[in-house]
Motif scaffolding. Sequence first.
Motif, PDB file in Angstrom:
ATOM      1  N   ALA A 264      -6.677 -15.665  -0.882  1.00  0.00           N
ATOM      2  CA  ALA A 264      -6.412 -15.652   0.560  1.00  0.00           C
ATOM      3  C   ALA A 264      -5.625 -14.434   0.985  1.00  0.00           C
ATOM      4  O   ALA A 264      -5.623 -14.063   2.161  1.00  0.00           O
ATOM      5  CB  ALA A 264      -5.668 -16.923   0.973  1.00  0.00           C
ATOM      6  N   ASP A 317      -5.026 -21.894  -0.756  1.00  0.00           N
ATOM      7  CA  ASP A 317      -5.711 -20.735  -0.141  1.00  0.00           C
ATOM      8  C   ASP A 317      -5.656 -20.840   1.380  1.00  0.00           C
ATOM      9  O   ASP A 317      -5.387 -19.852   2.076  1.00  0.00           O
ATOM     10  CB  ASP A 317      -7.171 -20.674  -0.594  1.00  0.00           C
ATOM     11  CG  ASP A 317      -7.318 -20.223  -2.043  1.00  0.00           C
ATOM     12  OD1 ASP A 317      -6.351 -19.624  -2.574  1.00  0.00           O
ATOM     13  OD2 ASP A 317      -8.388 -20.454  -2.627  1.00  0.00           O
ATOM     14  N   ALA A 321      -3.678 -18.215   3.688  1.00  0.00           N
ATOM     15  CA  ALA A 321      -4.418 -17.400   4.655  1.00  0.00           C
ATOM     16  C   ALA A 321      -3.798 -17.507   6.035  1.00  0.00           C
ATOM     17  O   ALA A 321      -3.688 -16.524   6.780  1.00  0.00           O
ATOM     18  CB  ALA A 321      -5.890 -17.819   4.688  1.00  0.00           C
TER      19      ALA A 321
END
Length: 342
Positions: A264, A317, A321
């Motif tokens: 990410a 992730d 992100a």
Amino acid sequence: MPHPRRHRLAALLLALCLPALVWALLPLGASGQSQDELQQTIDGSKAREGRLADAAARLGRLEQAAARGVAKLQARQAEVQAELDRSQARLTVTETELARQRARLNRLRERLRDDREQLAGMLRAAYVTAPPDVVTVVMEAEGFEDLLTRVEFARRVQKAGASVVEAVRNGRNDAKRQRGRLTKTAARQREVTATVRRQRDAVAQMAAAVQARQAALAQARAARLQALRATRGSRLKAQKTLKKLLDAQAKAAVDKRGPGGPWAIPWAIVQCESGGQNLPPNKGAQASGYYQFIPSTWKGMGGSTPHAYQASKAEQDRLAARLWNNGAGASNWDCAAIVGII
């Protein structure tokens, strides 16, 4: 996840070694030069370009000055040549007139010689022939008027012969004077013409010398410009190589691809933070997981477990992100500064 102190030795060593590892993996330029060497080449080329440009400009100014000098000398040469042409024309006219007067003098000398011979013959004939006596002249005359005519005719004949000789002699003397005057004039004009010709030749030599200097300056300037183009070409090539190197380095620094990915956030940060491992909480800030979230941040982002490492990679992730926010949140990871992303 960022934390004030990090005690895990492995992570610290990895963070310190990561820039060197990333650099080692980047492609080098065609010449095999490093970034510092390329920058030194570029800086040296710029300095040399400046010197060559200054030299070319200076030579250009000198060449222009020489060109102006050549133009002035050529103009002066044209003026002197025109004066020489006029002087030569005057000399030609004088010499032509001198030749004409010489021919006239020769003709007058011949005529004077002929007239003298004729007059001498008349005088000799007059002495040889017995002069008629007065009685004979009177008896043969048809009257008094005829007598006067005969006497006047004889007087005119004698006077005319003397006048012809005198006229020819005067013409000869005049021709001599004209010849003498023209001879002196021609001599002066030859001297003037020779002086002007020497001036013309001197100006021509000066113009040729300045033209040679102008040509030498132009050749030197062309050589500097050629060297400048070559140096600029080398510098542009080095700059292009350096740009490729920096672009590759920047790409590697933000590339999210890596072992165990995709990630990410940039792999370089992940590698610095956790080495790509789902680590349990450390003894300091209790950071854990692939992205080293501290519990407070993990909970604040909506994590479903007490610690990040307990969640799936997909959840880690997703929250990483969101925290990364297309790079706007890069400062949340200490390793972002370590790997050179911020």
